[in-house]
Design an enzyme around this catalytic site. Sequence first.
Site, PDB file in Angstrom:
ATOM      1  N   ASN A  99     -25.784  34.160 -38.244  1.00 42.43           N
ATOM      2  CA  ASN A  99     -26.501  35.423 -37.281  1.00 42.43           C
ATOM      3  C   ASN A  99     -26.181  35.577 -35.625  1.00 42.43           C
ATOM      4  O   ASN A  99     -26.564  37.250 -34.933  1.00 42.43           O
ATOM      5  CB  ASN A  99     -27.331  35.319 -37.712  1.00 42.43           C
ATOM      6  CG  ASN A  99     -28.447  34.950 -38.012  1.00 42.43           C
ATOM      7  OD1 ASN A  99     -28.243  33.537 -38.336  1.00 42.43           O
ATOM      8  ND2 ASN A  99     -29.690  34.671 -37.358  1.00 42.43           N
ATOM      9  N   GLN A 155     -25.055  37.214 -43.301  1.00 39.08           N
ATOM     10  CA  GLN A 155     -24.282  38.242 -42.352  1.00 39.08           C
ATOM     11  C   GLN A 155     -22.412  38.386 -42.571  1.00 39.08           C
ATOM     12  O   GLN A 155     -22.322  39.713 -41.698  1.00 39.08           O
ATOM     13  CB  GLN A 155     -24.158  37.535 -40.940  1.00 39.08           C
ATOM     14  CG  GLN A 155     -25.584  37.629 -40.648  1.00 39.08           C
ATOM     15  CD  GLN A 155     -26.071  38.801 -39.941  1.00 39.08           C
ATOM     16  OE1 GLN A 155     -24.986  39.482 -39.736  1.00 39.08           O
ATOM     17  NE2 GLN A 155     -27.602  38.673 -40.112  1.00 39.08           N
ATOM     18  N   SER A 175     -28.509  39.974 -48.588  1.00 33.88           N
ATOM     19  CA  SER A 175     -29.311  41.067 -47.941  1.00 33.88           C
ATOM     20  C   SER A 175     -28.981  42.232 -48.771  1.00 33.88           C
ATOM     21  O   SER A 175     -28.160  42.604 -47.168  1.00 33.88           O
ATOM     22  CB  SER A 175     -30.460  40.608 -47.185  1.00 33.88           C
ATOM     23  OG  SER A 175     -30.879  41.214 -46.670  1.00 33.88           O
ATOM     24  N   HIS A 200     -29.617  45.007 -46.965  1.00 29.93           N
ATOM     25  CA  HIS A 200     -29.998  45.953 -44.705  1.00 29.93           C
ATOM     26  C   HIS A 200     -28.854  45.554 -43.536  1.00 29.93           C
ATOM     27  O   HIS A 200     -29.061  46.048 -42.993  1.00 29.93           O
ATOM     28  CB  HIS A 200     -31.313  45.756 -45.134  1.00 29.93           C
ATOM     29  CG  HIS A 200     -32.070  44.878 -44.123  1.00 29.93           C
ATOM     30  ND1 HIS A 200     -32.376  44.420 -42.795  1.00 29.93           N
ATOM     31  CD2 HIS A 200     -32.409  43.357 -44.726  1.00 29.93           C
ATOM     32  CE1 HIS A 200     -32.669  43.139 -42.867  1.00 29.93           C
ATOM     33  NE2 HIS A 200     -32.549  42.848 -43.903  1.00 29.93           N
ATOM     34  N   CYS A 228     -34.084  29.006 -23.638  1.00 28.60           N
ATOM     35  CA  CYS A 228     -35.523  28.886 -22.639  1.00 28.60           C
ATOM     36  C   CYS A 228     -36.196  27.870 -23.729  1.00 28.60           C
ATOM     37  O   CYS A 228     -37.016  27.897 -25.069  1.00 28.60           O
ATOM     38  CB  CYS A 228     -35.580  29.619 -22.235  1.00 28.60           C
ATOM     39  SG  CYS A 228     -37.416  29.411 -20.961  1.00 28.60           S
TER      40      CYS A 228
HETATM   41  N1  PLP Z   1     -29.971  34.807 -43.367  1.00 29.47           N
HETATM   42  C1  PLP Z   1     -29.263  35.318 -42.529  1.00 29.47           C
HETATM   43  C2  PLP Z   1     -27.991  34.635 -42.052  1.00 29.47           C
HETATM   44  C3  PLP Z   1     -30.132  36.415 -42.160  1.00 29.47           C
HETATM   45  O1  PLP Z   1     -29.070  36.491 -40.579  1.00 29.47           O
HETATM   46  C4  PLP Z   1     -30.952  36.860 -42.958  1.00 29.47           C
HETATM   47  C5  PLP Z   1     -32.108  38.063 -41.503  1.00 29.47           C
HETATM   48  O2  PLP Z   1     -31.917  38.206 -40.422  1.00 29.47           O
HETATM   49  C6  PLP Z   1     -31.479  36.347 -43.708  1.00 29.47           C
HETATM   50  C7  PLP Z   1     -31.003  35.592 -43.871  1.00 29.47           C
HETATM   51  C8  PLP Z   1     -32.895  36.488 -44.187  1.00 29.47           C
HETATM   52  O3  PLP Z   1     -32.877  38.021 -44.974  1.00 29.47           O
HETATM   53  P1  PLP Z   1     -33.492  39.327 -45.818  1.00 29.47           P
HETATM   54  O4  PLP Z   1     -34.352  40.330 -44.091  1.00 29.47           O
HETATM   55  O5  PLP Z   1     -33.499  39.992 -46.278  1.00 29.47           O
HETATM   56  O6  PLP Z   1     -35.131  37.728 -45.784  1.00 29.47           O
END
Ligand code: PLP
Length: 378
Positions: A150, A178, A198, A200, A328
């Site tokens: 991500n 992702q 997920s 969203h 950092c």
């Molecule tokens: N795994 C990855 C690779 C993600 O990018 C995210 C969210 O940023 C999650 C898990 C977590 O998902 P959720 O926001 O639905 O809890």
Amino acid sequence: MNIYFDNAASTPIDPEVLEAMVECLRQSSGNPSSIHTHGREARVLIERARKQVAKLMGTSPSEIFFTSGGTEADNTVLLSACLNLHRSHIITSAIEHHAVLHTAQYLEKRHGIPVHYVHLLEDGSVDLDSLEDLLKKYPNAIVSLMEANNEIGNLLDVSVAGTLARSHGALFHSDTVQTVGHKKHDLKNTPVDFIVASAHKFHGPKGVGFLYMNAEHPLPPLLHGGSQERNVRGGTENVAGIVGLAIALEKAITNLERDRAHITLLKQTLHRGLQETLGDILCNGTSGDPEKSLYTILSVGMPPSEDNELLLFNLDIEKISVSAGSACTSGTNIGSHVLQAIGAPENRGHLRFSFSRMNTLEEVQQAIQTMNQIFSQQ
Ligand code: PLP
């Protein structure tokens, strides 16, 4: 004009999805577990969505379990595989999302389950030889390796890693948060035991997702309570969220090729534009390689500058929302564990631009111009 380039964090909800959810919230008053008409109507909506999702993912509805999102689904897999199915080792990588990493670290600390990290190649890719070595030593492991990172967009060939893991008798989980909605999955023909999604991340609502669980390896429940989700996940279902998720996924998969072409063009244009105007940039991980990285993410190390820490703030003032990734390790900025793991230089400001079908070329041009302005003033 406000520009949103943080779609790996969350995507704007699709208006059609929103409309269907509002309608559902208005009309569907029953609890899906109730046996009366109102309850049955809500149940029909969930089961219709489950069928739709299963078809889009190339699997059967009995292997799809709705959850509150990616984090819950990742937790369920690791906790249940170790605590209920007695998998005694975890094999993962240092660049997983915290939903996986922190769960693994909790299991190690509180339950004594050792966590082994695969070696990463220079560009952050998983070293498959190292995976194989670990599997030879710990065949009773659960392996958890994400399909796309991500932060830097690095891709893993899940079929190759899954085949390897299973050939040693390990369980294979991939965090596909992702990639679901951004790539076609055919789960019946993919050697994975668990994947997660997920809504969203593909223009659906926040707070809802799903877990795919291969029928060969059913996980006992983590959330105890009612018999929802076939006893795997107690709790009254988020009916409107589930309806929204299914519509969002249907739209994402239906228009996948068109959207992929559009988003790829945006990413390439930004990459080239930054190279041409700023010169000294570097792409983190495989982010600059269209074959080896997810087309929605561009992670760049900006030219070294005294004002690195102000970069995100300056972009925000210019109404451009992107995400920082700092390598950092000093002071209060604990930095990105992903950039640290791949050894990204600390003297650069790192930015993650992540795109969706709702972004435009004009926005990309504007971002290039703004970056140019910021760096020419430094
Ligand atoms: N795994 C990855 C690779 C993600 O990018 C995210 C969210 O940023 C999650 C898990 C977590 O998902 P959720 O926001 O639905 O809890």
